[in-house]
Scaffold this motif. Structure first.
Motif, PDB file in Angstrom:
ATOM      1  N   UNK A 193       0.822  -1.217   0.000  1.00 28.62           N
ATOM      2  CA  UNK A 193       0.000   0.000   0.000  1.00 28.62           C
ATOM      3  C   UNK A 193       0.855   1.266   0.000  1.00 28.62           C
ATOM      4  N   UNK A 194       1.926   1.252   0.769  1.00 33.23           N
ATOM      5  CA  UNK A 194       2.786   2.430   0.846  1.00 33.23           C
ATOM      6  C   UNK A 194       3.418   2.733  -0.510  1.00 33.23           C
ATOM      7  N   UNK A 195       3.903   1.714  -1.198  1.00 35.16           N
ATOM      8  CA  UNK A 195       4.502   1.918  -2.516  1.00 35.16           C
ATOM      9  C   UNK A 195       3.470   2.434  -3.508  1.00 35.16           C
ATOM     10  N   UNK A 196       2.235   1.945  -3.404  1.00 36.48           N
ATOM     11  CA  UNK A 196       1.181   2.404  -4.309  1.00 36.48           C
ATOM     12  C   UNK A 196       0.880   3.886  -4.094  1.00 36.48           C
ATOM     13  N   UNK A 197       0.821   4.323  -2.834  1.00 40.45           N
ATOM     14  CA  UNK A 197       0.546   5.738  -2.553  1.00 40.45           C
ATOM     15  C   UNK A 197       1.696   6.600  -3.060  1.00 40.45           C
ATOM     16  N   UNK A 198       2.940   6.181  -2.802  1.00 46.04           N
ATOM     17  CA  UNK A 198       4.088   6.952  -3.289  1.00 46.04           C
ATOM     18  C   UNK A 198       4.087   7.040  -4.804  1.00 46.04           C
ATOM     19  N   UNK A 199       3.737   5.946  -5.470  1.00 49.87           N
ATOM     20  CA  UNK A 199       3.673   5.961  -6.935  1.00 49.87           C
ATOM     21  C   UNK A 199       2.608   6.935  -7.425  1.00 49.87           C
ATOM     22  N   UNK A 200       1.463   6.963  -6.749  1.00 55.13           N
ATOM     23  CA  UNK A 200       0.400   7.889  -7.132  1.00 55.13           C
ATOM     24  C   UNK A 200       0.832   9.340  -6.944  1.00 55.13           C
ATOM     25  N   UNK A 201       1.538   9.621  -5.850  1.00 54.09           N
ATOM     26  CA  UNK A 201       2.024  10.986  -5.599  1.00 54.09           C
ATOM     27  C   UNK A 201       3.051  11.387  -6.657  1.00 54.09           C
ATOM     28  N   UNK A 202       3.989  10.495  -6.953  1.00 53.74           N
ATOM     29  CA  UNK A 202       5.003  10.801  -7.971  1.00 53.74           C
ATOM     30  C   UNK A 202       4.365  11.021  -9.335  1.00 53.74           C
ATOM     31  N   UNK A 203       3.397  10.180  -9.697  1.00 49.91           N
ATOM     32  CA  UNK A 203       2.719  10.336 -10.993  1.00 49.91           C
ATOM     33  C   UNK A 203       1.963  11.662 -11.045  1.00 49.91           C
TER      34      UNK A 203
END
Length: 140
Positions: A113-123
């Motif tokens: 979940x943490x990696x998914x949120x970081x990916x969404x923020x970066x995108x």
């Protein structure tokens, strides 16, 4: 007040100027913010992969076993005795180290979940345009 030159005088009324007295421009940049909800914040705060904790546990266990194995070897040298050991004394730490490496690699590859949120923020910030604003010095 009429147009006149004022030097070394004390004024007791407001001056109304028809010119812009600002001399420097103010430059700012803005970008669309990321709508971070509380659930995403909690995922970022507490979302560390559990596999990392397990990998560290196995690694420290193997390290402790190797230290004990080394201490036993050092004691046999200091006592001038034959170094006798069981095969599990070096195989167990090796197996624990291999398990630790496998768990560590798999936990870094598998998304959480943490990696998914970081990916969404970066995108979001890659796509959100930056807008420059220049204010003052005749750029209003």
């Amino acid at each position: 007040m009429s147009s006149q030159e004022l030097k070394n005088k004390n004024l007791d009324e407001s001056l109304h100027l028809k010119v812009d007295i600002r001399t420097e421009a103010t430059i700012s940049s803005t970008q669309e913010d990321f709508p971070l909800c509380e659930a995403d914040f909690i995922r970022l705060k507490n979302g560390k992969a559990k596999g990392l904790d397990i990998a560290i546990t196995f690694f420290l266990t193997s390290l402790g076993s190797l230290i004990l194995f080394g201490a036993k070897y050092l004691a046999s040298i200091l006592d001038n005795k034959l170094f006798v050991y069981e095969s599990w004394e070096w195989i167990a730490p090796l197996i624990a180290a291999v398990i630790s490496i496998v768990i560590y690699i798999s936990s870094t590859i598998i998304p959480n979940d943490r990696k998914r949120v970081w990916s969404a923020i970066e995108a979001h910030f890659k796509k959100a345009p930056r807008i420059r604003h220049i204010k003052g010095a005749n750029h209003d």
